[in-house]
Write a protein that holds these residues in place. Structure first.
Motif, short mmCIF file in Angstrom:
data_model
loop_
_atom_site.label_atom_id
_atom_site.label_comp_id
_atom_site.label_asym_id
_atom_site.label_seq_id
_atom_site.Cartn_x
_atom_site.Cartn_y
_atom_site.Cartn_z
N HIS A 36 0.83 -1.21 0.00
CA HIS A 36 0.00 0.00 0.00
C HIS A 36 0.86 1.26 0.00
CE1 HIS A 36 -3.95 1.80 0.47
NE2 HIS A 36 -3.46 2.61 1.40
N VAL A 37 1.91 1.26 0.82
CA VAL A 37 2.80 2.44 0.90
C VAL A 37 3.50 2.68 -0.43
CG1 VAL A 37 4.93 3.31 1.93
CG2 VAL A 37 3.15 2.35 3.39
N LEU A 38 4.00 1.64 -1.08
CA LEU A 38 4.69 1.80 -2.36
C LEU A 38 3.74 2.31 -3.44
CD1 LEU A 38 6.98 -1.35 -2.37
CD2 LEU A 38 7.71 1.03 -2.17
N THR A 39 2.48 1.88 -3.39
CA THR A 39 1.49 2.38 -4.35
C THR A 39 1.27 3.87 -4.15
OG1 THR A 39 0.39 0.23 -4.44
CG2 THR A 39 -0.88 2.11 -5.18
N LEU A 40 1.10 4.30 -2.89
CA LEU A 40 0.93 5.73 -2.60
C LEU A 40 2.17 6.53 -3.01
CD1 LEU A 40 -0.71 5.57 0.96
CD2 LEU A 40 -1.83 6.17 -1.19
N LEU A 41 3.34 5.96 -2.71
CA LEU A 41 4.59 6.67 -2.98
C LEU A 41 4.81 6.87 -4.48
CD1 LEU A 41 6.87 7.83 -1.25
CD2 LEU A 41 8.12 5.71 -1.60
N THR A 44 2.50 10.04 -5.06
CA THR A 44 2.73 11.25 -4.28
C THR A 44 4.20 11.64 -4.16
OG1 THR A 44 2.90 10.05 -2.18
CG2 THR A 44 0.69 10.71 -2.89
N LYS A 45 5.09 10.65 -4.31
CA LYS A 45 6.55 10.83 -4.22
C LYS A 45 7.05 11.14 -2.82
CE LYS A 45 6.73 10.21 -8.62
NZ LYS A 45 7.10 8.87 -9.13
N GLY A 81 10.79 12.71 9.44
CA GLY A 81 9.34 12.56 9.57
C GLY A 81 8.65 11.80 8.47
N GLY A 82 9.42 11.18 7.55
CA GLY A 82 8.74 10.46 6.48
C GLY A 82 9.70 9.78 5.52
N ILE A 83 9.22 9.52 4.30
CA ILE A 83 10.04 8.93 3.24
C ILE A 83 9.73 9.62 1.92
CG2 ILE A 83 10.38 6.62 4.22
CD1 ILE A 83 8.06 5.66 2.48
N ASP A 87 14.74 8.24 -7.28
CA ASP A 87 14.60 8.92 -8.56
C ASP A 87 13.91 8.10 -9.63
OD1 ASP A 87 17.86 10.47 -8.16
OD2 ASP A 87 15.88 11.10 -7.47
N VAL A 88 14.13 6.78 -9.64
CA VAL A 88 13.50 5.93 -10.63
C VAL A 88 12.23 5.33 -10.04
CG1 VAL A 88 13.77 3.89 -12.11
CG2 VAL A 88 15.72 5.37 -11.63
N ALA A 89 11.12 5.38 -10.76
CA ALA A 89 9.84 4.88 -10.25
C ALA A 89 9.93 3.38 -9.98
CB ALA A 89 8.73 5.15 -11.25
N TYR A 90 9.32 2.93 -8.89
CA TYR A 90 9.33 1.51 -8.57
C TYR A 90 8.20 0.76 -9.24
CZ TYR A 90 13.07 1.96 -5.30
OH TYR A 90 14.29 2.19 -4.76
N SER A 91 7.21 1.48 -9.72
CA SER A 91 6.20 0.83 -10.55
C SER A 91 5.71 1.85 -11.54
CB SER A 91 5.03 0.32 -9.70
OG SER A 91 4.38 1.37 -9.06
N LEU A 92 5.47 1.39 -12.78
CA LEU A 92 4.92 2.27 -13.78
C LEU A 92 3.44 2.45 -13.49
CD1 LEU A 92 6.75 0.74 -16.86
CD2 LEU A 92 7.48 2.58 -15.37
#
Length: 289
Positions: A36-41, A44-45, A81-83, A87-92
């Motif tokens: 879920h976090v990776l999808t949001l990231l 939102t970056k 306070g976060g992450i 630079d390179v997207a982890y999922s297209l």
């Protein structure tokens, strides 16, 4: 990387933070939280500890621990306070994934499948969420390290988004098939992809599927994708199918291979008795997670 450490701590934390009426149910499974976090990231970056804790219904200490381990696995970079995304997207661009039971099953399958990889191997993946999760786990394993100038792992990618998972790791050699990228699966297809794969050989091929049926075998939505995957299967010593319970009994358009072609099947959820018997008869090793 081990996603299942501190289970006792997590159980204690989530029990103490049980939601009141109307509040979000806590996402207790660590793999589901990461998904879920990776999808949001990806969109939102940047994420803060507080907003992720609210989103998932867990304590901030759980989120901080997740962020620390995600940075250790090179999936994100911590800030105060976060992450933030690397630079390179982890999922297209993909269909948003929810932290539901299917997501949890997918990550359990990925954990088990990635554990089958041995350092130094040449492994291949077709496209799909489960194979992407498996690739992410495999390339992030701490024992995958280059030695004597040789890559710690060679990953042959039939999908562009899996290539982005692998290419970030300095110890992983990433081989991308050429061809035309399919718009939904990001898989590379066509004569260039098949011609490239005919010159390559794999130790292990991980095969994701849209449907898994005793009569139809493993199936997907594109005959072009199925053709490339079949060549990858034919050029591999070991063929590992990865599937979640929702794929069982479903048939998609194009056949990839019969179930009996697999050497291993990693599956989450209840396994029907007829499938279990067929796997035993055809000497396919069943791994239930």
């Amino acid at each position: 990387m081990n996603l299942r450490n501190s289970d006792t701590d997590e159980t204690r934390e989530t029990a103490s933070t049980a939601p009141a009426a109307g509040e979000r149910t806590p996402v207790k499974d660590r793999s589901a939280r990461w998904d879920h976090v990776l999808t949001l990231l990806a969109s939102t970056k940047r994420l803060s500890v507080a907003e992720v804790a609210r989103e998932l219904g867990v304590s901030e200490s759980t989120v901080r621990r997740d962020f620390m381990e995600m940075e250790r696995a090179q999936l994100a970079r911590r800030t105060h306070g976060g992450i933030v995304a690397v630079d390179v997207a982890y999922s297209l661009a993909t269909v948003p994934r929810s932290a539901d039971e299917s997501s949890s099953q997918r990550e359990r399958v990925a954990d088990k499948a990635a554990a089958m990889v041995e350092p130094g191997q040449i492994i291949g993946f077709n496209g799909g969420r489960t194979t992407t999760a498996t690739a992410r786990r495999a390339v992030a394993r701490p024992d995958i390290d280059s030695r004597d100038g040789s890559p710690g792992l060679t990953v042959v990618c039939a999908a562009l988004n899996i290539a982005t998972e692998a290419v970030l790791r300095p110890s992983v050699r990433t081989v991308v098939l050429g061809g035309v990228a399919e718009p939904y699966s990001f898989e590379l297809t066509g004569p260039l992809a098949t011609a490239t794969m005919r010159d390559l050989w794999l130790d292990t091929m991980f095969v994701g599927t849209v449907g898994l049926d005793l009569s139809a075998g493993l199936t997907c939505n594109s005959d072009a994708e199925a053709g490339v995957t079949r060549i990858m299967i034919g050029h591999s010593r070991r063929v590992v199918g990865v599937a979640t319970a929702d794929k069982l009994g479903h048939r998609a358009l194009a056949g990839i291979c019969p179930v009996s072609v697999l050497t291993d099947l990693v599956i989450a959820g209840p396994v029907p008795e007829d499938l279990r018997a067929h796997l035993e008869e055809t000497s396919v090793r069943l791994h239930e997670v």
